[in-house]
Design a protein around this motif. Structure first.
Motif, short mmCIF file in Angstrom:
data_model
loop_
_atom_site.label_atom_id
_atom_site.label_comp_id
_atom_site.label_asym_id
_atom_site.label_seq_id
_atom_site.Cartn_x
_atom_site.Cartn_y
_atom_site.Cartn_z
N THR A 169 0.81 -1.22 0.00
CA THR A 169 0.00 0.00 0.00
C THR A 169 0.84 1.26 0.00
O THR A 169 0.29 2.37 -0.07
N LYS A 218 0.54 5.55 1.59
CA LYS A 218 -0.78 6.19 1.64
C LYS A 218 -1.22 6.41 3.09
O LYS A 218 -1.19 5.47 3.89
N ILE A 241 -4.09 6.86 4.68
CA ILE A 241 -5.17 6.08 5.29
C ILE A 241 -4.69 4.68 5.65
O ILE A 241 -4.94 4.17 6.74
N ASN A 242 -3.96 4.07 4.72
CA ASN A 242 -3.46 2.72 4.98
C ASN A 242 -2.43 2.70 6.11
O ASN A 242 -2.42 1.78 6.92
N ASN A 283 -2.40 4.66 8.60
CA ASN A 283 -3.16 4.80 9.84
C ASN A 283 -3.85 3.47 10.20
O ASN A 283 -3.83 3.05 11.36
N LEU A 284 -4.42 2.80 9.19
CA LEU A 284 -5.08 1.51 9.45
C LEU A 284 -4.06 0.49 9.97
O LEU A 284 -4.35 -0.29 10.87
#
Lengths: 275, 89
Positions: free
Chosen positions: B65, B68, B70-71, B73-74
């Motif tokens: 990923t 990025k 968002i990724n 953070n996930l």
């Protein structure tokens, strides 16, 4: 290599997945008839003990959010509606062929169904059962490609493993179509509700959805979350980059995601019996 | 129908162990105790991996990923989640 149009024709000509029991094909036809009542459909399903047992087991599992509360097919129909039941029946009935298509695909699918339900609840989506079913059938296209093109799809699976690539990219490289497209063609041909068709079509690119952006976003994130847990196998172990627009649309906080992960593990690690 | 997880009282003492057959009498006793729900053995068989294996799954899952936000953070949330669940078991 066949063109996308030729592949679409072949997939759409699948009137049913080969191993689907006749009773399911009959039920799906019955659901499409306007002169048949919901109760008649419920009664017809109830006559097949194996199918109704499978549906009740599924609907009473935490994946669908009614743990232990639904005791009859007619009650299930009242709660989830015909469109959602149609998706659920397909999901339940393709269990066997899913197992044969790819080891772990069924687990990936029920995991995505559970994740989609929990995300939908957190994101304030009213149709949580629709989200569950969308999660359950989001990889319907893998079954369709596996049934219609076993050699080519097998090559995708093998190369994804050997080359550590996304199976989605290999499907496009080798066959010229992805499982998302294939699944949406089949779902549309089988007259699934438009929202479900869009969720299947755009679960990798939710921003392209027209009428079901939030549902597509839900399945997109559910697919990512279930891969993060390692539960099941959808052809590769890699999370796709989460779409920023989809993420913003769902409006989830970090704490929401933490809650979703906890609830998801409860859902996939056991079945709840509510008193 | 068997219990998938133990039923504990408020002090954390197991009253009924995992694997216990849920007879009608036991269900009545659980209800009388105010128990609202229990985990039962279901169609889904899932065994939690060892912590190191689970963390390796997470690393593999996020290996494509890139950076990025968002990724990233996930991934952070997921790793904290794994640490937390193994800390509580």
């Amino acid at each position: 290599m066949k063109t996308a149009a030729e592949i679409r024709d072949e997939i759409e000509s699948l009137s049913a997945i080969p191993t689907l029991p006749t009773v399911l094909t009959d039920v799906l036809k019955l659901i499409d008839r306007e002169d048949v009542s919901v109760n008649q459909i419920g009664d017809f399903i109830s006559e097949d003990q194996a199918l109704s047992a499978r549906v009740l087991k599924m609907v009473n599992s935490p994946i669908y959010g009614f743990p232990g509360r639904i005791s009859s097919i007619n009650q299930a129909l009242m709660l989830i509606g015909l469109g959602v039941l149609k998706g659920m029946l397909t999901g339940v009935a393709i269990f066997d062929v899913m197992q044969k298509t790819m080891v772990g695909l069924w687990e990936h699918s029920i995991g995505a169904a559970a994740a989609a339900r929990i995300i939908a609840q957190k994101a304030g989506i009213k149709e949580v059962e629709e989200a569950s079913v969308a999660g359950l059938i989001h990889d319907l296209g893998k079954v369709a490609l596996g049934v219609c093109y076993p050699a080519e799809f097998g090559q995708c699976v093998e190369r994804a493993r050997a080359e550590q690539k996304y199976i989605f990219d290999l499907e496009r490289d080798i066959m010229g179509v992805s499982h998302a497209e294939a699944g949406s063609w089949l779902a549309r041909k089988w007259n699934f509700p438009r929202q479900l068709v869009e969720a299947v079509a755009y679960h990798h690119k939710p921003r392209l959805a027209k009428e079901a952006k939030k549902l597509a976003a839900t399945v997109h994130l559910a697919d990512a979350l279930i891969k993060m847990t390692g539960f099941g196998f959808g052809g590769d172990p890699f999370v796709h980059p989460v779409d920023e627009e989809a993420w913003a649309l769902l409006g989830l906080s970090d704490d929401d995601v933490k809650d979703i992960l906890l609830e998801l593990e409860d859902s996939i690690s056991g079945t709840v019996l509510s008193f | 129908m068997k219990l998938a997880r133990p039923v504990e009282n408020e002090s954390g003492i197991a009253l009924y162990g995992a694997g216990m057959e849920l007879t009608p009498a036991i269900i009545e006793r659980l209800k009388a105790m105010g128990t609202e729900a229990v985990f039962i053995e279901g169609a889904i068989e899932y065994r939690f991996p060892k912590k190191a294996d689970y963390l390796a799954v997470v690393e593999t899952a996020f290996s494509k990923t890139g950076g990025k936000a968002i990724n990233a953070n996930l991934r952070k949330i997921m790793k904290a989640h794994v640490e937390a669940i193994y800390g509580s078991r």
